[in-house]
Design an enzyme around this catalytic site. Structure first.
Site, short mmCIF file in Angstrom:
data_model
loop_
_atom_site.label_atom_id
_atom_site.label_comp_id
_atom_site.label_asym_id
_atom_site.label_seq_id
_atom_site.Cartn_x
_atom_site.Cartn_y
_atom_site.Cartn_z
N HIS A 8 -10.42 -6.38 -1.57
CA HIS A 8 -8.82 -6.64 -1.26
C HIS A 8 -8.92 -7.02 0.07
O HIS A 8 -9.53 -6.75 1.04
CB HIS A 8 -8.24 -5.50 -1.63
CG HIS A 8 -8.67 -3.92 -1.10
ND1 HIS A 8 -9.93 -3.60 -1.70
CD2 HIS A 8 -8.32 -3.30 0.03
CE1 HIS A 8 -10.09 -2.20 -0.67
NE2 HIS A 8 -9.12 -1.92 0.12
N ASP A 20 0.89 -1.24 -0.03
CA ASP A 20 0.06 -0.03 0.02
C ASP A 20 0.92 1.09 0.02
O ASP A 20 1.76 1.37 0.77
CB ASP A 20 -0.93 0.10 1.20
CG ASP A 20 -2.00 0.96 1.17
OD1 ASP A 20 -1.69 2.23 0.88
OD2 ASP A 20 -3.05 0.84 1.54
N ILE A 21 0.86 2.11 -1.04
CA ILE A 21 1.53 3.34 -0.99
C ILE A 21 1.31 4.51 -0.01
O ILE A 21 1.75 5.37 0.30
CB ILE A 21 1.67 3.90 -2.42
CG1 ILE A 21 0.44 4.33 -2.88
CG2 ILE A 21 2.66 2.92 -3.32
CD1 ILE A 21 0.54 5.09 -4.29
N GLU A 77 -12.59 2.25 0.17
CA GLU A 77 -11.58 3.31 -0.69
C GLU A 77 -11.66 3.06 -2.05
O GLU A 77 -11.74 3.88 -2.95
CB GLU A 77 -10.32 3.57 0.03
CG GLU A 77 -10.36 3.87 1.19
CD GLU A 77 -9.01 4.54 1.80
OE1 GLU A 77 -8.02 4.05 1.41
OE2 GLU A 77 -8.80 5.12 2.67
N HIS A 136 -6.24 -6.57 3.52
CA HIS A 136 -5.05 -5.79 4.07
C HIS A 136 -4.38 -6.73 4.99
O HIS A 136 -4.88 -7.34 5.87
CB HIS A 136 -5.45 -4.83 4.84
CG HIS A 136 -6.20 -3.64 4.16
ND1 HIS A 136 -5.61 -2.47 3.74
CD2 HIS A 136 -7.71 -3.43 3.88
CE1 HIS A 136 -6.40 -1.68 3.07
NE2 HIS A 136 -7.80 -2.34 3.06
#
Length: 129
Positions: A92, A28-29, A87, A94
């Site tokens: 997805h 994650d950026i 978001e 995490h």
């Protein structure tokens, strides 16, 4: 096409951690903590529990060695897991190194890591895979 589909297709660069025929894992950026990895199915589905059953059955098996690599690479108590999905409309998972439950608090501010810092985290995790 979601931003995650563009990352999977290589249209947007990423700090890839792992990939197979069904999943793509990358840093994650805008992480909550250093070592925050996203795992996305290559099939574009908005809600996590709308993902096809065979993907749901396999995502944790795909995540397991990544979680172990995170725990080895980043000082932490354990690798936490979370599904929020607000978001980006692409299911997805995490994976995050955590020391307290607050490390999984998505209302906290996100870290601003430089490309060099992200590359270093990527290399740490990859070295443990």
């Amino acid at each position: 096409m979601t931003i995650f589909s563009k990352i999977i297709a290589g249209e947007i660069p990423s700090y890839k951690i792992a990939e197979n025929d069904k999943f793509f894992a990358f840093l994650d950026i805008f992480p909550l903590v250093e070592g925050h990895v996203l795992i996305v199915p290559k099939t574009e589905v908005d809600k996590f529990f709308d993902v096809p059953d065979e993907y749901l059955a396999e995502i944790l098996l795909f995540a397991k060695p990544i979680a172990r690599a995170i725990e080895s690479a980043i000082p932490c108590n354990r690798c936490g897991i979370s599904v929020v999905g607000l978001e980006v409309p692409h299911a997805h998972l995490h994976l995050m190194p955590v020391n307290t439950a607050d490390d999984l608090n998505f209302t906290r501010g996100k870290l601003k890591l430089s490309p060099d810092q992200l590359k270093a985290v990527q290399e740490k995790i990859l070295s443990k895979l």
